[in-house]
Scaffold this motif. Structure first.
Motif, PDB file in Angstrom:
ATOM      1  N   SER A  83       0.896   7.439  -3.265  1.00  0.00           N
ATOM      2  CA  SER A  83       0.905   6.690  -4.525  1.00  0.00           C
ATOM      3  C   SER A  83       2.292   6.598  -5.141  1.00  0.00           C
ATOM      4  O   SER A  83       2.545   5.722  -5.968  1.00  0.00           O
ATOM      5  N   ILE A  88       2.115   1.186 -10.086  1.00  0.00           N
ATOM      6  CA  ILE A  88       0.926   1.602 -10.841  1.00  0.00           C
ATOM      7  C   ILE A  88       0.861   0.846 -12.161  1.00  0.00           C
ATOM      8  O   ILE A  88       1.842   0.805 -12.921  1.00  0.00           O
ATOM      9  N   VAL A 101      -4.051   2.127  -9.228  1.00  0.00           N
ATOM     10  CA  VAL A 101      -3.105   2.566  -8.193  1.00  0.00           C
ATOM     11  C   VAL A 101      -3.440   1.855  -6.885  1.00  0.00           C
ATOM     12  O   VAL A 101      -4.480   2.145  -6.263  1.00  0.00           O
ATOM     13  N   LEU A 103      -2.946   1.286  -2.990  1.00  0.00           N
ATOM     14  CA  LEU A 103      -2.397   1.892  -1.772  1.00  0.00           C
ATOM     15  C   LEU A 103      -2.459   0.848  -0.663  1.00  0.00           C
ATOM     16  O   LEU A 103      -3.523   0.575  -0.097  1.00  0.00           O
TER      17      LEU A 103
END
Length: 446
Positions: A83, A88, A101, A103
């Motif tokens: 992360s 974010i 978040v 990914l």
């Protein structure tokens, strides 16, 4: 051996290609044995071998990567998405924040991963955060993976979610999440960019949320992994100094003590020689391996304890009778009488005049004795009586046996330590046989 005969012995040894090959193998093993403690210190090696969480980013039972490359394959490698590299999005609200978040990763392998895990860390939170997971595929599909309340350290095994497997048509999640929905028959990988979106609610103004997505591959490193995700290259590397140290110390201890006891018995004769011979005959009928099994089962499996028992059992071995037969003619030699005439002590005659005469013949036996003890240590480990702390070749074979490695197709798990054991035996045997021909002229014509 005199200084004049020493170069001649080396020239004779160079005539045998097998001896040169044996020396090359021994030097290679010795180099690995010396370099391994420098690269991976002993304490670190033990911690890495015994620490389960140290290997959590490694796949289970993954074959060596170079095997797949030789076959021209494109098997899945382990992918790790953290992360800290993601952008974010943060939206505050009264009493907390909402974090999104993403990914992101590209999947270009032809095969599916072996499993998928998500690691979450929520440190210093007064209340546990809540996370909802969404899987996004390259063709625009979204798959809800459910919501989770996050503790300080959380591991979410996505590939073990049975409910998710049912929603994916009965496919295991690590296959269904990456498969092409338009493929017919066997599932096929859908290549492209994937995203795991974490929609988190945290009840803290400062504390953050760390996430790491791991897609475990099916190949790993140069030696693969075992059933506990441990990199087998560590055991193969550290097994080299352990095996050579055990074999060398045991060979030196048993050879020197046996030689000295035989020389003392020959020199003093009488009841001293008789006691030594009776102890030798009793010790010759004692089975070494069953005794070591009993010690390991009833007391301890420490490799140093086993080494001590091996040396003790080897003191009065059959070698005493061989050395005694070689030393008896030397005791009657004229230079021994000359030494007695000028007043040499008994110990000086034994150490200075008797023992050096049979050292050249002793060297080949000593060299070929080293792999014998290496195999003994490996045999104890295969039987489950090896040192539980040390990563050794025999321990790798024992783990492979307990997990039915050959039956399950994990051939690499057995082949790698077996090859190293074979190379060790081959190197010392080839050098020992060549030395035997050099120091024993009667064998040169064979």
């Amino acid at each position: 051996m005199s200084t004049e005969t020493r170069p001649r012995a080396w020239r004779e040894l160079a005539r045998y290609p097998s001896a040169l090959l044996g020396v090359l193998i021994i030097l290679l093993l010795a180099g690995v044995a010396l370099a391994t403690p420098l690269v991976i210190p002993y304490g670190e090696a033990l911690e890495r071998w015994r620490g389960g969480e140290m290997w959590q980013r490694h796949p289970v039972n993954a074959s060596p990567a170079w095997v797949d490359r030789l076959r021209g394959g494109n098997a899945a490698r382990t992918l790790t998405v953290a992360s800290h590299a993601a952008e974010i999005e943060e939206v505050p609200f009264p009493g907390g924040r909402r974090l999104q978040v993403p990914l992101d990763f590209d999947y270009a392998y032809d095969g599916f991963p072996s499993e998928i895990n998500l690691f979450l860390a929520a440190e210093d939170h007064a209340r546990a955060p809540f996370v909802r997971l969404t899987w996004q595929t390259p063709d625009g599909r979204e798959v809800a993976l459910g919501g989770y309340r996050v503790a300080r350290q959380e591991r979410i095994s996505i590939s073990q979610d049975r409910g998710l497997a049912q929603r994916l048509g009965g496919l295991a999640p690590h296959i269904g999440l990456l498969s092409d929905p338009l493929a017919e028959g066997e599932p096929e990988v859908l290549h492209g960019g994937y995203r795991l979106l974490l929609d988190a609610v945290v009840f803290d103004d400062q504390a953050g949320l760390e996430a790491e997505l791991v897609l475990y591959g099916r190949v790993h490193g140069i030696a693969g992994t075992d059933h506990q995700r441990r990199d087998l290259s560590l055991a193969l590397l550290w097994g080299t100094p352990v095996a050579l140290a055990f074999g060398l110390i045991a060979a030196v201890g048993t050879t020197l003590t046996t030689l000295v006891i035989a020389a003392v018995g020959v020199w003093y004769r009488g009841w001293v020689d008789a006691v030594i011979q009776r102890l030798t005959e009793v010790n010759m009928i004692l089975p070494v391996l069953p005794i070591l099994v009993m010690v390991g089962t009833l007391y301890s499996t420490s490799i140093w304890l086993m080494l001590g028992v091996v040396v003790l059992l080897g003191i009065f071995s059959a070698g005493i009778k061989t050395y005694r037969a070689m030393l008896l003619p030397i005791r009657e030699a004229p230079y021994i009488e000359a030494a007695l005439a000028y007043g040499a002590s008994d110990m000086r005659i034994v150490w200075r005049y008797m023992l050096p005469r049979i050292l050249p013949v002793l060297i080949p036996t000593f060299v070929t004795l080293i792999p014998t003890f290496v195999f003994l240590e490996a045999s104890l480990a295969v039987l489950g009586l090896g040192d539980p702390e040390l990563p050794t070749w025999g321990k790798v074979l024992n783990d492979a046996q307990s997990q039915s490695a050959l039956y399950n197709g994990y051939v690499y798990w057995v082949v790698a330590p077996a090859i190293l054991l074979m190379l060790t035996g081959l190197g010392f045997a080839m050098l020992g046989f060549a030395l035997d021909r050099v120091f024993n002229p009667r064998l040169r014509s064979l």
